[in-house]
Design an enzyme around this catalytic site. Sequence first.
Site, PDB file in Angstrom:
ATOM      1  N   CYS A   1      11.962  44.902 -27.014  1.00 58.92           N
ATOM      2  CA  CYS A   1      13.333  44.568 -26.641  1.00 58.92           C
ATOM      3  C   CYS A   1      14.069  44.086 -27.877  1.00 58.92           C
ATOM      4  CB  CYS A   1      13.377  43.450 -25.601  1.00 58.92           C
ATOM      5  SG  CYS A   1      12.562  43.856 -24.065  1.00 58.92           S
ATOM      6  N   GLN A   2      15.371  44.171 -27.836  1.00 63.86           N
ATOM      7  CA  GLN A   2      16.133  43.623 -28.947  1.00 63.86           C
ATOM      8  C   GLN A   2      17.303  42.806 -28.424  1.00 63.86           C
ATOM      9  OE1 GLN A   2      16.681  45.392 -32.576  1.00 63.86           O
ATOM     10  NE2 GLN A   2      15.049  46.926 -32.396  1.00 63.86           N
TER      11      GLN A   2
END
Lengths: 280, 280
Positions: free
Chosen positions: B2-3
């Site tokens: 995820c970012q």
Amino acid sequence: MCQLLGMNCNTPTDIVFSFEGFRRRGGLTDHHADGFGIGFFEGRGVRLFHDDKPSAHSPVADLIRAYQIKSENVIAHIRKATQGQTSLANTHPFMREMWGEYWLFAHNGHLKNFFPEIGQYYHAVGNTDSERAFCYMLEQLRTRFPERPDTDALFEAVKELTKEIREYGLFNFMMSNGDYLFAHASTLLHYIVRKAPFGEAHLLDDDVSIDFAAVTTPNDKVAVIATLPLTANEQWSQLAVDELVMFYQGDIVRRDRPEPPVYMGTEEGLEIARAVGVSV
Amino acid sequence: MCQLLGMNCNTPTDIVFSFEGFRRRGGLTDHHADGFGIGFFEGRGVRLFHDDKPSAHSPVADLIRAYQIKSENVIAHIRKATQGQTSLANTHPFMREMWGEYWLFAHNGHLKNFFPEIGQYYHAVGNTDSERAFCYMLEQLRTRFPERPDTDALFEAVKELTKEIREYGLFNFMMSNGDYLFAHASTLLHYIVRKAPFGEAHLLDDDVSIDFAAVTTPNDKVAVIATLPLTANEQWSQLAVDELVMFYQGDIVRRDRPEPPVYMGTEEGLEIARAVGVSV
């Protein structure tokens, strides 16, 4: 005049047809120039779009048309600002979490001097009477019920609170938790339940028709609720003045209607809005 | 992996340039195929967009580019589902109201066996560790402070709660109430503060440049926070492992950094994510 639009169905349904007619009232065929908002339940989640551009010209509204979101419960609102400045924080529908569920609320009307004591659980962020009414309603429900009560108890409680709040003025509203959709009329609110056999419908505000038979299955049941009827060739029902109904899976499952019921004429409803300088 | 992406500024700023690089990581230059979400504060209101389509191909992301929303505080998240099914209710950023303000929260990481007691004020709607962490954080803040405390007390409380929660695992997060933006790194989080004299920046993930001098005024201050740097020709700073910072109007105004600070290498951070099979 603000307008409300709601949908409650037994299967995820695309609201684009109704929304097209509705949004045309935001700047083209009517005078709603202060933005709009729409919330779609998808499962337990909510997709919420707010825009301060008139809905007829809004790129957000264009996206909604292009995206064809399917939902079992939708609440939309076109706003003509009467209370509070026009800002995103004042744009309906409002959303809060209660009992581990998201709740949406949209109102048209005007509650005079409605400043309830600040609650423990729910505080307004903006400065509208509408958001205060929503927070008050949730505060009372949450205080009374630590968890979501059964359908009867929930309906009774919303009924009592609605009666209490409408003493302050015009209180047309819709509220949903993704299962139930409550609709209450102070003046004008209409609904239609579409089910098999499905026919063709023609939008009042636009040269657009749809053949629902082509886009539904025989078991679909779709209730659409709107301030004023959206289609020309279908039979819409009207909520009586001070009537509260609760939709579930496209049906009215609870109803509180004054006896004898009084139905407000469209012109009278619009006149009331004009007379007090507020939304219907 | 995820970012996270955040922005905190002293003037409403268009995040499109950073968002373009960021969203490219959702399906084109990286492997974020489970949707994304972005929340923009506008005054006290929040504009929230969630999509379960990969951000590189999302019509919602296209809208965000076309619409050029200006905001002083933004939190965005591209999701690779590791906890809970992929659904709208599980899509970051999450939003709740506290002290009459909306709060946004996005997390990447994994909290093992994090099931705090159900709170009085805030309940999770979906089934992610992230939303439980957010609700727990708010519950504790709300219980401790009936109204928003001063900056020092707020930072100290968030610091304590962060330390408590990160005992359960990886806890990279951002949280904002529209004024402050908190950012905490368990592994990888970088930031840059852009201010005069503004130069040109070149996106790492895309063949796109921007001359900030042309789109800013000399007084603008814009902090951008992201899991990994988004531009090639600027100097990004890294948060130390277990560091918590609080941004306000584009500046870091409070900071809690372990001494001596440890900075995680990008490869190491990615390896940790892979090793536990979760997001960074």
